[in-house]
Design an enzyme around this catalytic site. Sequence first.
Site, PDB file in Angstrom:
ATOM      1  N   HIS A 106       8.727 -17.978 -53.099  1.00  0.00           N
ATOM      2  CA  HIS A 106       8.734 -18.902 -54.237  1.00  0.00           C
ATOM      3  C   HIS A 106       9.431 -20.193 -53.810  1.00  0.00           C
ATOM      4  O   HIS A 106      10.416 -20.174 -53.083  1.00  0.00           O
ATOM      5  CB  HIS A 106       9.472 -18.255 -55.411  1.00  0.00           C
ATOM      6  CG  HIS A 106       9.720 -19.187 -56.553  1.00  0.00           C
ATOM      7  ND1 HIS A 106       8.707 -19.891 -57.151  1.00  0.00           N
ATOM      8  CD2 HIS A 106      10.864 -19.526 -57.198  1.00  0.00           C
ATOM      9  CE1 HIS A 106       9.226 -20.638 -58.119  1.00  0.00           C
ATOM     10  NE2 HIS A 106      10.529 -20.446 -58.160  1.00  0.00           N
ATOM     11  N   CYS A 141       9.603 -17.677 -62.899  1.00  0.00           N
ATOM     12  CA  CYS A 141       9.126 -17.946 -61.533  1.00  0.00           C
ATOM     13  C   CYS A 141       8.589 -16.703 -60.810  1.00  0.00           C
ATOM     14  O   CYS A 141       7.940 -16.823 -59.775  1.00  0.00           O
ATOM     15  CB  CYS A 141      10.233 -18.585 -60.702  1.00  0.00           C
ATOM     16  SG  CYS A 141      10.719 -20.184 -61.346  1.00  0.00           S
ATOM     17  N   ASN A 149       9.124 -27.334 -57.628  1.00  0.00           N
ATOM     18  CA  ASN A 149       9.014 -25.987 -58.175  1.00  0.00           C
ATOM     19  C   ASN A 149       8.015 -26.000 -59.340  1.00  0.00           C
ATOM     20  O   ASN A 149       8.313 -26.528 -60.403  1.00  0.00           O
ATOM     21  CB  ASN A 149      10.401 -25.531 -58.654  1.00  0.00           C
ATOM     22  CG  ASN A 149      10.392 -24.106 -59.193  1.00  0.00           C
ATOM     23  OD1 ASN A 149       9.341 -23.491 -59.345  1.00  0.00           O
ATOM     24  ND2 ASN A 149      11.568 -23.593 -59.491  1.00  0.00           N
TER      25      ASN A 149
END
Length: 329
Positions: free
Chosen positions: A256, A116, A286
Amino acid sequence: MNKIHAAITAVNGYVPDYVLTNHELETMVDTNDEWITTRTGIKERRILKGEGLGTSDMAVPAVNGLLKKRGIGADEIDLIIFCTSTPDRVFPATANILADKIGAKNAWGYDLQATCSGFLFGLATGSQFIESGKHKKVLVVGGDKMSSMIDYKDRATCIIFGDGCGAVLLEPNDEGNGIIDSVLKSDGAGLPFLHQKAGGSARPTSHETIDAREHYLYQEGQSVFKFAVTNMAEVAAEVMERNNLTANDIAWLVPHQANKRIIDATASRTGVSSDKVIINIERYGNTTNGTLPLCLWEWEDKFKKGDNLIIAAFGGGFTWGSIYLKWAY
Ligand code: UT7
């Protein structure tokens, strides 16, 4: 002569059409919209459907749109950094596949794997080629087809992830705008909490690994949450402090998008008010390497030249970091 910074000069994104809602997930696993919404902030995510389509197939429209916006041809790109945890294939690099598909005949490229935090690491890495004077146009792509490694029988992970891709162009800037500073971190001790068990060189694919469902993403959510909530917030605060920035100096916090509660903790630690925090997790979940460029893409119209942006990420590995940049247009 003024210092050359690497500035984002164009951004674009792409999300697939198919919308996987919380209500549809209720028909697939033992979950409910209320649990998902309160624990994660997610309402729906996009899924790339279609035989043989991979992450590069989302990057193509994202990058072609970016080139159109910037008014340049693919042959003008010097370097492609493709940040992804779901490459089209183990090899060759998805950067090469993309270059071929868009006709970036003069570019070299490589894939960057930092889960990520990948896009953040890609920005930091790509900026070095601009600052050194080696390149004039660096394309940083962040995208993942997370649905390709998600177990839609595992309610703890299938509710979180989605597919999507974004891209930015980095070019030299001598007006003081662009990427100013970064704090980047990794800790391999994070491996047990978030990984894919098989399919790599340590445990190649076999009938046994497939039968044991070892090719899906494995996550110990609570442990990852604890590390993420502290570290993403700390690193964002660190990059602000060392650049003498207070919350009032920040135009936008770009976190994020893993969990709304982690985003809120980062906003709280940095003191940035909620109206300046970019959040689209409710629509996309996500998307791993896709979250940050998709945020930049969707908020592009609101950014003003000289705006101070703090970008922060946390991911498997563990990897985490934060970038301070001044928007250039
Ligand atoms: O971006 C990469 C890095 N990843 C992250 O940052 C993710 C970090 N982790 C998280 O976001 C959260 O840990 C999750 C969203 C994954 C899970 O939320 P949580 O609040 O940590 O839940 P939990 O794992 O502690 O589970 C609480 C309960 C459990 O039931 P019991 O044992 O209390 O009876 C789970 O079995 O919730 C249950 N549960 C669910 N219930 C309904 C787990 N998933 C679900 C679900 N629907 N989808």
